[in-house]
Design a protein around this motif. Structure first.
Motif, short mmCIF file in Angstrom:
data_model
loop_
_atom_site.label_atom_id
_atom_site.label_comp_id
_atom_site.label_asym_id
_atom_site.label_seq_id
_atom_site.Cartn_x
_atom_site.Cartn_y
_atom_site.Cartn_z
N SER A 387 69.54 -6.01 -22.64
CA SER A 387 68.60 -6.02 -22.21
C SER A 387 66.90 -5.38 -23.35
O SER A 387 65.90 -5.75 -22.82
CB SER A 387 68.01 -4.40 -21.22
OG SER A 387 68.00 -3.08 -22.13
N ARG A 388 67.34 -5.25 -24.16
CA ARG A 388 67.00 -5.78 -25.55
C ARG A 388 66.06 -6.90 -26.17
O ARG A 388 65.73 -7.06 -26.66
CB ARG A 388 67.59 -4.35 -26.26
CG ARG A 388 67.29 -2.93 -26.72
CD ARG A 388 67.98 -1.87 -26.99
NE ARG A 388 67.74 -0.95 -26.68
CZ ARG A 388 68.84 0.06 -26.47
NH1 ARG A 388 70.35 -0.76 -27.56
NH2 ARG A 388 68.53 1.28 -26.01
N ASP A 390 64.75 -10.59 -25.57
CA ASP A 390 63.76 -11.48 -25.01
C ASP A 390 64.32 -12.57 -23.65
O ASP A 390 63.35 -12.55 -23.21
CB ASP A 390 62.56 -11.86 -25.48
CG ASP A 390 61.30 -11.22 -27.08
OD1 ASP A 390 60.84 -9.66 -26.27
OD2 ASP A 390 62.47 -10.61 -27.85
N GLY A 427 65.47 -3.55 -16.26
CA GLY A 427 65.51 -3.50 -17.24
C GLY A 427 66.28 -5.40 -17.51
O GLY A 427 66.38 -5.73 -18.85
N ARG A 478 63.97 -7.77 -14.84
CA ARG A 478 62.76 -6.57 -15.74
C ARG A 478 62.58 -6.40 -16.75
O ARG A 478 62.91 -5.20 -16.72
CB ARG A 478 63.43 -6.49 -14.13
CG ARG A 478 63.28 -6.35 -12.51
CD ARG A 478 63.79 -5.65 -11.65
NE ARG A 478 63.56 -4.02 -11.33
CZ ARG A 478 63.34 -2.87 -10.94
NH1 ARG A 478 64.82 -3.36 -10.14
NH2 ARG A 478 62.86 -2.00 -10.93
N PRO A 479 62.11 -6.85 -17.22
CA PRO A 479 62.33 -6.65 -18.61
C PRO A 479 61.13 -5.67 -18.98
O PRO A 479 59.97 -5.77 -17.88
CB PRO A 479 61.76 -8.12 -19.52
CG PRO A 479 60.77 -9.29 -18.61
CD PRO A 479 61.42 -8.54 -16.73
N GLY A 480 61.91 -5.03 -20.06
CA GLY A 480 60.69 -3.80 -20.46
C GLY A 480 61.11 -2.99 -19.28
O GLY A 480 60.28 -1.57 -19.89
N GLU A 481 61.59 -2.77 -18.71
CA GLU A 481 61.85 -1.60 -17.29
C GLU A 481 63.26 -0.24 -17.36
O GLU A 481 64.26 -1.39 -18.28
CB GLU A 481 62.20 -1.75 -15.70
CG GLU A 481 60.82 -2.40 -14.97
CD GLU A 481 61.05 -2.87 -14.03
OE1 GLU A 481 61.67 -1.85 -13.00
OE2 GLU A 481 60.33 -3.76 -13.48
N LYS A 482 62.91 0.37 -17.70
CA LYS A 482 63.57 1.77 -18.36
C LYS A 482 65.08 1.41 -17.71
O LYS A 482 65.16 1.11 -16.30
CB LYS A 482 63.41 2.82 -17.77
CG LYS A 482 64.29 3.98 -18.73
CD LYS A 482 63.86 4.93 -18.74
CE LYS A 482 64.80 6.05 -18.85
NZ LYS A 482 65.58 5.60 -20.23
#
Ligand SMILES: O=P(O)(O)OC[C@@]1(O)O[C@H](CO)[C@@H](O)[C@@H]1O
Length: 486
Positions: A387-388, A390, A427, A478-482
């Motif tokens: 998830s981290r 890009d 995420g 859904r990048p950037g979401e927790k």
């Protein structure tokens, strides 16, 4: 006795509704109907009934060759036991034996395997379990033949084949090394826009090289001649323009936008690798450009912990490639310039590793029977890690099967729907599947995809396994979401 039952209701035509609801999906019941080995005339059947026994037979031949070159008695005796276990596995496979638990051989994935067998596959056998699981299970059992030995735990029955195929790929290898030996740099005097255009064109061509580099997958090309391999690996511009029309679902333009937007800071791009040798070499050429152009500042490569589906990359294959490029004498009839170009490239790639710009990883989850719909639940640490990123690029057919649960989804199904939680979980990273089509599951062909697939079924039977067609599919995730776990 013969009963005449003429007053009972007539049999109903029961229609199952697909996709299944999320709560009724499990590894034995994918969202759409599973492919299973007993489906005669399917590629699953051909693989379970014919290809896997052949692959196993060749693997046994390889071990016998090693045995014949061994001199120490304890090593010989230990290896003979490995061969006995392989023979048993081959018998189990051919007798369609039930899937038994994996022996605790100290591998990090034993619990994952045995949990899945106990929960979903009790009493199932090689032919009636879903094809993907049964096939992966065979490679895990093959691993076990060696991992329970004393002296041969790390032995790779496919290593010789992997090296051979790379050494027969000389033309394409030098075609690329002589072009990319010099670090990427723009021509003098270009405007910012012209530079970006040049990068876009280079990126798109390299994406295709990385995609079609997957054509030479050993498990399918057992009897290919050198000429056939050459034509598959042709990397010339004309060939690439012609092959783009064979990309049936093509998100390359959007893929460029995603990568272009990383330029200011340089992003992290992950490759979930597929095959060793020539394909890995193409992946590295692509990753090299991503670093050189500043689009990525870090590339993470995810390989397998042990020999898998014949040609998949292990750490040993990775090390072998880089060291052969720098120190090897693999290719006869080459010029000094060609050898030097490969050496320079290898040195640069090793330097990336030293500097941490390239990182090789091998999470145990990649060698399990789970599809990636279960990655979030069964390997939360890996999900969090991805998830981290890009952008996570999944290479090849097997990864695509695992992303899509390897089931009979209609070809018009959106990629994001077909990959379930890998697109929809909070995420979830951006994901791209670079896949030459080599097996039954096909999704992401757009609104007219079902008609297109029907047409190809009629006009080109075998189009799903020939590797002639491909898809480049992107999920925004859904990048950037927790990231959350239940
Ligand atoms: O993943 P890859 O190397 O592109 O292809 C692997 C493959 O050849 O082997 C599997 C069947 O045994 C299929 O997923 C596919 O046909």
């Amino acid at each position: 006795m013969h009963l005449t039952l003429s007053h009972l209701p007539s049999k109903q035509d029961i229609k199952l509704v697909y996709p299944r609801t999320p709560s009724s999906i499990d590894p034995n019941n994918p969202p759409w109907p599973a492919f299973r080995g007993y489906h005669t005339y399917s590629f699953a059947y051909a693989t379970m009934g014919h290809r896997l026994p052949t692959i196993l037979g060749k693997a046994i031949d390889d071990v016998v060759e090693t045995l014949n070159q061994e001199s120490e008695e304890d090593r010989v005796v230990d290896l003979v036991d490995c061969i006995k276990r392989m023979d048993e596995l081959k018998e189990d496979l051919q007798a369609h034996a039930k899937l038994r638990p994996i022996i605790d051989d100290g591998e990090a994935d034993v619990a994952l395997w045995n949990k899945e067998i106990a929960k979903y596959f009790q009493g199932k056998d090689f032919m009636n379990a879903p094809w993907l699981f049964a096939e992966a299970y065979k490679y895990r059992r093959l691993r076990e033949c060696f991992s329970v030995s004393k002296l041969w735990q790390q032995y790779d029955v496919f290593f010789r084949q992997k090296c051979d195929t790379f050494s027969r790929s000389g033309d394409a290898v030098f075609e690329l090394s002589t072009r990319f030996v010099e670090p990427f740099k723009h021509k003098e005097g270009l405007s910012a826009q012209e530079k970006l255009d040049a990068e876009r064109l280079m990126f798109l061509e390299l994406t295709q090289i990385c995609l079609w580099g997957n054509s030479t997958d050993l498990s399918l090309l057992i009897n290919m001649t050198e000429e056939q391999i050459k034509s598959l690996q042709s990397t010339g511009g004309e060939n690439l323009a012609a092959t783009e029309k064979n990309i049936l679902g093509n998100d390359m333009a959007r893929l460029w936008e995603v990568v272009r937007d990383l330029k200011d800071t340089g992003g992290r791009i992950d490759f979930v690798l597929d095959n060793a040798g020539f394909e890995l070499y193409c992946d590295c050429v692509y990753a090299d450009f991503l670093i050189q152009s500043g689009l990525a500042k870090e590339v993470r490569f995810h390989g397998k912990r042990y020999p898998w589906f014949v040609s998949d990359v292990t750490k040993k294959d990775w090390n072998w490639l880089l060291n052969m490029m720098v120190y090897g004498h693999l290719f006869p009839k080459v010029t000094d310039e060609e050898v030097e170009s490969l050496r320079q490239l290898g040195l640069r790639w090793k330097q990336y590793e030293k500097e941490g710009k390239w990182v090789y990883e091998q999470h145990p989850f990649w060698c399990t029977g789970y599809t990636y719909w279960d990655l979030h639940n069964e390997a939360p640490d890996l999900f969090l890690h991805l998830s981290r990123s890009d952008l996570v690029i999944f290479k090849g057919d097997l990864n695509h099967r695992k992303l899509t649960y390897d089931c009979a989804a209609p070809p018009s199904t959106d990629f994001e729907i077909a990959i379930g939680p890998m697109a929809s979980a909070a995420g979830a990273p951006r994901i791209c599947s670079l896949r030459t089509i080599k097996s039954d599951v096909v999704v992401g062909l757009g609104p007219n995809g079902d008609e297109l697939a029907d047409k190809l079924d009629k006009e080109e039977p075998g189009w799903k396994i020939s590797g002639k067609y491909a898809v480049v599919l992107l999920s925004e995730g859904r990048p950037g979401e927790k990231v959350r776990f239940a």
